[in-house]
Motif scaffolding. Structure first.
Motif, PDB file in Angstrom:
ATOM      1  N   VAL A 253       0.835  -1.205   0.000  1.00  0.00           N
ATOM      2  CA  VAL A 253       0.000   0.000   0.000  1.00  0.00           C
ATOM      3  C   VAL A 253       0.867   1.252   0.000  1.00  0.00           C
ATOM      4  CG1 VAL A 253      -1.678   1.328   1.332  1.00  0.00           C
ATOM      5  CG2 VAL A 253      -1.964  -1.138   1.075  1.00  0.00           C
ATOM      6  N   SER A 254       1.886   1.260   0.842  1.00  0.00           N
ATOM      7  CA  SER A 254       2.746   2.433   0.945  1.00  0.00           C
ATOM      8  C   SER A 254       3.453   2.730  -0.377  1.00  0.00           C
ATOM      9  CB  SER A 254       3.777   2.224   2.061  1.00  0.00           C
ATOM     10  OG  SER A 254       4.654   3.325   2.145  1.00  0.00           O
ATOM     11  N   LEU A 255       3.975   1.697  -1.014  1.00  0.00           N
ATOM     12  CA  LEU A 255       4.677   1.892  -2.288  1.00  0.00           C
ATOM     13  C   LEU A 255       3.696   2.200  -3.416  1.00  0.00           C
ATOM     14  CD1 LEU A 255       7.171  -1.105  -1.968  1.00  0.00           C
ATOM     15  CD2 LEU A 255       7.769   1.322  -1.847  1.00  0.00           C
ATOM     16  N   GLY A 256       2.596   1.449  -3.468  1.00  0.00           N
ATOM     17  CA  GLY A 256       1.641   1.628  -4.553  1.00  0.00           C
ATOM     18  C   GLY A 256       0.982   2.991  -4.553  1.00  0.00           C
ATOM     19  N   SER A 257       0.877   3.607  -3.379  1.00  0.00           N
ATOM     20  CA  SER A 257       0.240   4.924  -3.306  1.00  0.00           C
ATOM     21  C   SER A 257       1.020   5.992  -4.059  1.00  0.00           C
ATOM     22  CB  SER A 257       0.082   5.344  -1.840  1.00  0.00           C
ATOM     23  OG  SER A 257       1.356   5.512  -1.225  1.00  0.00           O
ATOM     24  N   GLN A 258       2.292   5.725  -4.364  1.00  0.00           N
ATOM     25  CA  GLN A 258       3.133   6.701  -5.048  1.00  0.00           C
ATOM     26  C   GLN A 258       3.418   6.327  -6.499  1.00  0.00           C
ATOM     27  OE1 GLN A 258       6.703   7.241  -2.592  1.00  0.00           O
ATOM     28  NE2 GLN A 258       5.528   6.546  -0.819  1.00  0.00           N
ATOM     29  N   LEU A 259       2.728   5.307  -7.007  1.00  0.00           N
ATOM     30  CA  LEU A 259       3.040   4.784  -8.335  1.00  0.00           C
ATOM     31  C   LEU A 259       1.817   4.844  -9.250  1.00  0.00           C
ATOM     32  CD1 LEU A 259       4.979   1.589  -7.194  1.00  0.00           C
ATOM     33  CD2 LEU A 259       5.987   3.755  -7.955  1.00  0.00           C
ATOM     34  N   PRO A 260       2.043   4.954 -10.564  1.00  0.00           N
ATOM     35  CA  PRO A 260       0.925   4.914 -11.528  1.00  0.00           C
ATOM     36  C   PRO A 260       0.554   3.469 -11.863  1.00  0.00           C
ATOM     37  CG  PRO A 260       2.976   5.348 -12.685  1.00  0.00           C
ATOM     38  CD  PRO A 260       3.331   5.257 -11.229  1.00  0.00           C
ATOM     39  N   VAL A 261      -0.219   2.835 -10.987  1.00  0.00           N
ATOM     40  CA  VAL A 261      -0.538   1.416 -11.136  1.00  0.00           C
ATOM     41  C   VAL A 261      -2.053   1.223 -11.125  1.00  0.00           C
ATOM     42  CG1 VAL A 261       1.612   0.626 -10.080  1.00  0.00           C
ATOM     43  CG2 VAL A 261      -0.384   1.062  -8.636  1.00  0.00           C
ATOM     44  N   THR A 262      -2.472   0.023 -11.512  1.00  0.00           N
ATOM     45  CA  THR A 262      -3.870  -0.393 -11.381  1.00  0.00           C
ATOM     46  C   THR A 262      -3.964  -1.362 -10.215  1.00  0.00           C
ATOM     47  OG1 THR A 262      -4.396  -0.126 -13.729  1.00  0.00           O
ATOM     48  CG2 THR A 262      -5.783  -1.625 -12.461  1.00  0.00           C
ATOM     49  N   SER A 461       0.119  -1.137 -26.365  1.00  0.00           N
ATOM     50  CA  SER A 461      -0.189  -1.238 -24.938  1.00  0.00           C
ATOM     51  C   SER A 461       0.469  -2.493 -24.388  1.00  0.00           C
ATOM     52  CB  SER A 461      -1.710  -1.298 -24.736  1.00  0.00           C
ATOM     53  OG  SER A 461      -2.019  -1.664 -23.424  1.00  0.00           O
ATOM     54  N   ILE A 462       1.312  -2.330 -23.368  1.00  0.00           N
ATOM     55  CA  ILE A 462       2.017  -3.439 -22.738  1.00  0.00           C
ATOM     56  C   ILE A 462       1.513  -3.583 -21.304  1.00  0.00           C
ATOM     57  CG2 ILE A 462       4.267  -4.415 -22.156  1.00  0.00           C
ATOM     58  CD1 ILE A 462       3.775  -3.980 -25.160  1.00  0.00           C
ATOM     59  N   VAL A 463       1.096  -4.806 -20.923  1.00  0.00           N
ATOM     60  CA  VAL A 463       0.553  -5.062 -19.590  1.00  0.00           C
ATOM     61  C   VAL A 463       1.527  -5.931 -18.806  1.00  0.00           C
ATOM     62  CG1 VAL A 463      -1.317  -6.192 -18.296  1.00  0.00           C
ATOM     63  CG2 VAL A 463      -1.837  -4.813 -20.327  1.00  0.00           C
ATOM     64  N   GLN A 492       4.649   5.348 -21.067  1.00  0.00           N
ATOM     65  CA  GLN A 492       3.724   6.202 -20.328  1.00  0.00           C
ATOM     66  C   GLN A 492       2.674   5.309 -19.690  1.00  0.00           C
ATOM     67  OE1 GLN A 492       2.549   8.648 -23.691  1.00  0.00           O
ATOM     68  NE2 GLN A 492       0.543   7.640 -23.789  1.00  0.00           N
ATOM     69  N   PRO A 493       2.198   5.638 -18.468  1.00  0.00           N
ATOM     70  CA  PRO A 493       1.284   4.748 -17.743  1.00  0.00           C
ATOM     71  C   PRO A 493      -0.109   4.709 -18.362  1.00  0.00           C
ATOM     72  CG  PRO A 493       1.634   6.777 -16.519  1.00  0.00           C
ATOM     73  CD  PRO A 493       2.568   6.826 -17.685  1.00  0.00           C
ATOM     74  N   LEU A 494      -0.779   3.579 -18.173  1.00  0.00           N
ATOM     75  CA  LEU A 494      -2.130   3.370 -18.701  1.00  0.00           C
ATOM     76  C   LEU A 494      -2.870   2.444 -17.757  1.00  0.00           C
ATOM     77  CD1 LEU A 494      -3.961   3.943 -21.252  1.00  0.00           C
ATOM     78  CD2 LEU A 494      -3.218   1.693 -22.074  1.00  0.00           C
ATOM     79  N   GLY A 495      -4.143   2.736 -17.495  1.00  0.00           N
ATOM     80  CA  GLY A 495      -4.960   1.887 -16.635  1.00  0.00           C
ATOM     81  C   GLY A 495      -5.349   0.587 -17.330  1.00  0.00           C
ATOM     82  N   LEU A 496      -5.679  -0.426 -16.533  1.00  0.00           N
ATOM     83  CA  LEU A 496      -6.012  -1.739 -17.094  1.00  0.00           C
ATOM     84  C   LEU A 496      -7.278  -1.688 -17.931  1.00  0.00           C
ATOM     85  CD1 LEU A 496      -5.218  -4.710 -17.252  1.00  0.00           C
ATOM     86  CD2 LEU A 496      -6.536  -5.113 -15.165  1.00  0.00           C
ATOM     87  N   ASP A 497      -8.277  -0.918 -17.521  1.00  0.00           N
ATOM     88  CA  ASP A 497      -9.502  -0.791 -18.315  1.00  0.00           C
ATOM     89  C   ASP A 497      -9.189  -0.257 -19.703  1.00  0.00           C
ATOM     90  OD1 ASP A 497     -11.514  -1.761 -16.642  1.00  0.00           O
ATOM     91  OD2 ASP A 497     -11.577   0.096 -15.507  1.00  0.00           O
ATOM     92  N   ALA A 498      -8.329   0.779 -19.753  1.00  0.00           N
ATOM     93  CA  ALA A 498      -7.968   1.367 -21.035  1.00  0.00           C
ATOM     94  C   ALA A 498      -7.163   0.387 -21.878  1.00  0.00           C
ATOM     95  CB  ALA A 498      -7.180   2.655 -20.818  1.00  0.00           C
ATOM     96  N   ALA A 499      -6.308  -0.388 -21.244  1.00  0.00           N
ATOM     97  CA  ALA A 499      -5.523  -1.379 -21.991  1.00  0.00           C
ATOM     98  C   ALA A 499      -6.423  -2.440 -22.610  1.00  0.00           C
ATOM     99  CB  ALA A 499      -4.502  -2.028 -21.068  1.00  0.00           C
TER     100      ALA A 499
END
Length: 782
Positions: A253-262, A461-463, A492-499
């Motif tokens: 949670v601590s790390l993910g809160s600072q990252l562009p992730v899904t 798009s790379i997942v 560049q970051p992209l959400g899973l829904d968009a991918a």
């Protein structure tokens, strides 16, 4: 996947041919020296031995070189590259005149070249680049066996001699001498990769989707307290360690809160942590002890809720069910797929209620992204339209020279979101060692740059779908790699829904591999068919139990969730634990159903032709039970008949308050002497037996013909007495009427005054009902 560009490789054929020729000449040199004088031959022989030793040293591990850090991971022209690490003498002899130096190899051509380079070990002259002449070095006059020394190399990136954009291989080597080989040679080397893209890519960047999973193993049991809050019971308190500062889930949670992730979340984890925020208990052998980590749970949930606001959140079906096991082992067991439907329905509500965000529930994630037609069918049976696969399962067959975009239509309105296998497995090793973490980050960055440079004319798009439950060190390493891409020079970051909704590549394969292609190592870890048989049995018990409850949700919800947990993917690494968990759920449910039962009795005595038989129903549950029917079934109906006034097939309706018992009365008529076996059994209103039957004996006292004649005679006398009384009263009334008309006084005949009134009805042959529980050997009076 096939890559045309990868066929170029990294070899230097002319150099290899030169090496082979040189080696041949050197091997032949001692033979020539034997024909010459000893003094003339010695230098040549020494040179041959030295060269042969250098050749033989290739691949040796006399000294282990570890790269603990490399900063920056993806430098630009103005940066200074700093590499720190450790050298350790793993041999049996001391190393002298040693120094650490830097080697910069040529630009690698394609992803396959990166794979090949990462697998090479040891030092190979002509293949590994020469040491930088003016590069930094660290000297060690002597390195004793088993001794380690730290080093740091720094130099401006401008001095690395890098050409165009691409991936370069860096080598850090230790050269020195040993007593057996007293000449300078490479005794150890470690390689890594330098992604070089100082400016944003000229073409289109790759859109990178990184799935950030919040998943844990099963912690909650099916047990709950009998209090109003239904205090939950945990199998142990290990979840608290994961939530505490420094724990695995806290770091995620601590790390993910600072990252562009899904965020990809198992709702069962949220339900378990939410339960910990209030009173909860922990199983401790034969007892349950109060849990004490409420504050830890509250802090973690608060941090997560804050972290996911505004981010993409995907909710897996409740408890992260093993889709492959369902498809291969459970699909043919009736009712198995219905659990997946229920797990999907509760997922969105759970996440929304606890985190106050609306998640996407349109994704299914089979283990390791391995799919076949049956897995796809099961994955989509609960309404998901996107199946997260992986490129080592849905392989490219079109000989593409690039990695295609992730989205692939595979028919039936379903999209396979194909995660890149190399990137998804990049951090599966032991990342607790700094050396392993550093190498993993650099290779990950190298592969992402190589993907982008394959084809910059088309945006793809790379997942990345990493391991389901990363360790703390793996999470830290993943975060380091994602942060290194923050400059967005080639991704560049992209959400899973968009991918999933991205335009598919028309040249990419869309054929789902057959069942025979499913990996054998994954198949052997699947839940066995018996697991699904056990689930069906538990569900059947629950279905029969809930119909008699006045507050069924108190039982249906915790047990429904427990059955969902029995299908969890996490059991793949704990098959014994899965068996124990399933048995525990069934055992606890059986103990609850047994709390509504018949109190055992042994005999009841009938001393007359008819009597009342009582059977006691006990309810040890907290809530009342209803919709039950109790029936008495004599073993010999011709000798003993049980009747009631109800139209329930000879049974009586039963309703018992929580914590109470109720005595149910039946009228019985005996037609013969002796013992009669009677079976008492509870049924639900649809006629389904409930619980175990209870058998007892009704002992009918002797009923002889003489007794019957006496009884009949008594009845006859009563009838005659009634007729006589009626006649007398009629005559008396007539005389009175006549007397009044003739002026006579009383009108009663002399000597025939009114007799005292006598009872006109016989005493009933059934004793009064009693609320007391009849015990063994109960005697029922007539």
């Amino acid at each position: 996947m096939a890559e045309a560009a990868d066929s170029q490789g990294t070899g230097h054929s002319p150099a290899r041919r030169w090496l082979r020729r040189t080696a041949a000449l050197l091997v032949g040199a001692p033979l020539l020296a034997g024909l010459l004088s000893g003094t003339a031959a010695t230098p040549v022989a020494h040179a041959a031995e030295k060269a042969a030793a250098g050749k033989a040293g290739t691949g040796t591990r006399t000294v282990q070189v570890t790269l603990d850090s490399m900063t920056p991971s993806a430098p630009v022209k103005s940066d200074t590259l700093t590499i720190s690490g450790t050298v350790t003498n793993t041999g049996k002899q001391p190393v002298t005149s040693a120094h650490v130096g830097l080697r910069v190899g040529g630009r690698l051509q394609g992803r396959t070249s990166i794979d090949d380079a990462s697998q090479r070990t040891g030092f190979t002259p002509g293949v590994d680049a020469a040491e930088l002449g003016d590069g930094p070095t660290v000297k060690f006059p002597k390195l004793a066996p088993g001794i380690s020394r730290d080093f740091t190399l720094s130099l401006p990136v401008s001095k690395l001699g890098l050409d165009g954009d691409g991936v370069y291989q860096l080598g850090v080597s230790l050269s020195g001498q040993t007593p057996n080989q007293p000449y300078d040679q490479v005794l150890g080397i470690q390689r890594t990769f330098l992604p070089w893209q100082p400016e944003a890519v000229d073409g289109k960047k790759s859109q990178l989707t990184y799935m950030w999973p919040l998943i844990s193993s099963t912690h909650l049991t099916a047990q709950t307290g009998s209090d109003e809050q239904q205090t939950p019971v945990f199998a142990d308190d290990s979840l608290a360690a994961e939530l505490a500062p420094g724990g695995r889930l806290e770091r995620m949670v601590s790390l993910g809160s600072q990252l562009p992730v899904t965020w990809v979340i198992d709702p069962d984890l949220l339900a378990a942590v939410d339960a910990m925020t209030r009173n909860y208990k922990v199983n401790s052998g034969d007892t349950n002890v109060p849990g004490t980590n409420q504050e830890v749970a509250k802090q973690w949930l608060s941090s997560l809720e804050e972290a996911v606001q505004g981010d993409k959140v995907v909710a897996l079906p409740f408890a992260d069910p093993d889709l492959a096991s369902l498809a291969h082992r459970g699909k043919d067991v009736s009712g198995s797929l219905s659990h997946l439907q229920g797990a999907t329905e509760v997922a969105e509500k759970t996440v929304d209620t606890i985190l106050h965000v609306t998640p996407s529930v349109d994704f299914a994630w089979p283990v390791d992204g391995a799919i076949d037609p049956s897995i796809v069918d099961v994955a989509t049976s609960a309404g998901a339209h996107n199946v997260i696969a992986r490129s080592d399962s849905l392989r490219e067959t079109g000989n593409l020279s690039y990695s295609p975009t992730a989205a692939r239509p595979i028919g039936g309105g379903t999209t396979a979101v194909v995660a890149d296998a190399r990137l998804s497995t990049a951090f599966e090793g032991d990342m607790s060692r700094a050396g392993s973490s550093t190498l993993a980050v650099q290779e990950f960055l190298a592969q992402t740059l190589a993907v982008t440079l394959q084809n910059t004319d088309t945006q793809r798009s790379i997942v990345v779908a990493p391991q389901r439950m990363p360790t703390s060190s793996q999470a830290q390493t993943m975060a380091s790699a994602i942060r290194a891409l923050s400059g967005q020079r080639w991704t560049q970051p992209l959400g899973l829904d968009a991918a999933a909704s991205a335009k598919p590549d028309s040249h990419a394969t869309t054929r789902v591999p057959g069942s025979s292609s499913y990996p054998g190592d994954l198949r052997k870890d699947e839940l066995p068919p018996q697991a699904f048989q056990d689930m069906r049995s538990t569900q059947g018990t629950l279905d029969k139990f809930k119909v008699i409850l006045t507050a069924p949700d108190r039982v249906v919800t915790p047990f429904g969730n427990a059955i969902n947990r029995e299908i969890s993917t996490s059991w793949r690494t704990n098959r014994e634990g899965a068996v124990v968990y399933r048995a525990g759920v069934q055992s606890y449910l059986d103990s609850l159903t047994d709390k509504v039962r018949l109190i055992q009795k042994s005999t009841a005595t009938m001393s007359g032709r008819s009597a009342t038989l009582a059977v006691t129903v006990q309810n040890q549950l907290v809530q009342p039970v209803d919709n039950l029917v109790l029936r008495l079934e004599p073993g010999s109906p011709t000798r003993l008949k049980v009747t009631t006034n109800d139209d329930t097939g000879g049974g009586q309706q039963v309703k018992v308050d929580g914590g109470h018992t109720q005595s149910v009365k039946f009228t019985a008529t005996a037609n013969a002497n002796g013992p009669v076996q009677v079976t008492a059994r509870l049924y639900t209103q649809d006629g389904t037996p409930y619980g175990d039957p209870m058998e007892f004996t009704v002992q009918v006292s002797e009923i002889t013909p003489t007794v019957m004649l006496v009884i009949a005679g008594g009845v006859l006398l009563l009838v005659l007495a009634g007729i006589r009384m009626y006649t007398q009263r009629k005559r008396s009334t007539a005389r009175k009427e006549n007397g009044e008309e003739n002026g006579d006084g009383d009108g009663a005949e002399p000597g025939h005054g009114d007799d005292p009134e006598q009872p006109s009805d016989p005493t009933p042959d059934t004793g009064p009902e009693s609320g007391a529980s009849p015990g063994p050997g109960e005697k029922v009076e007539h």
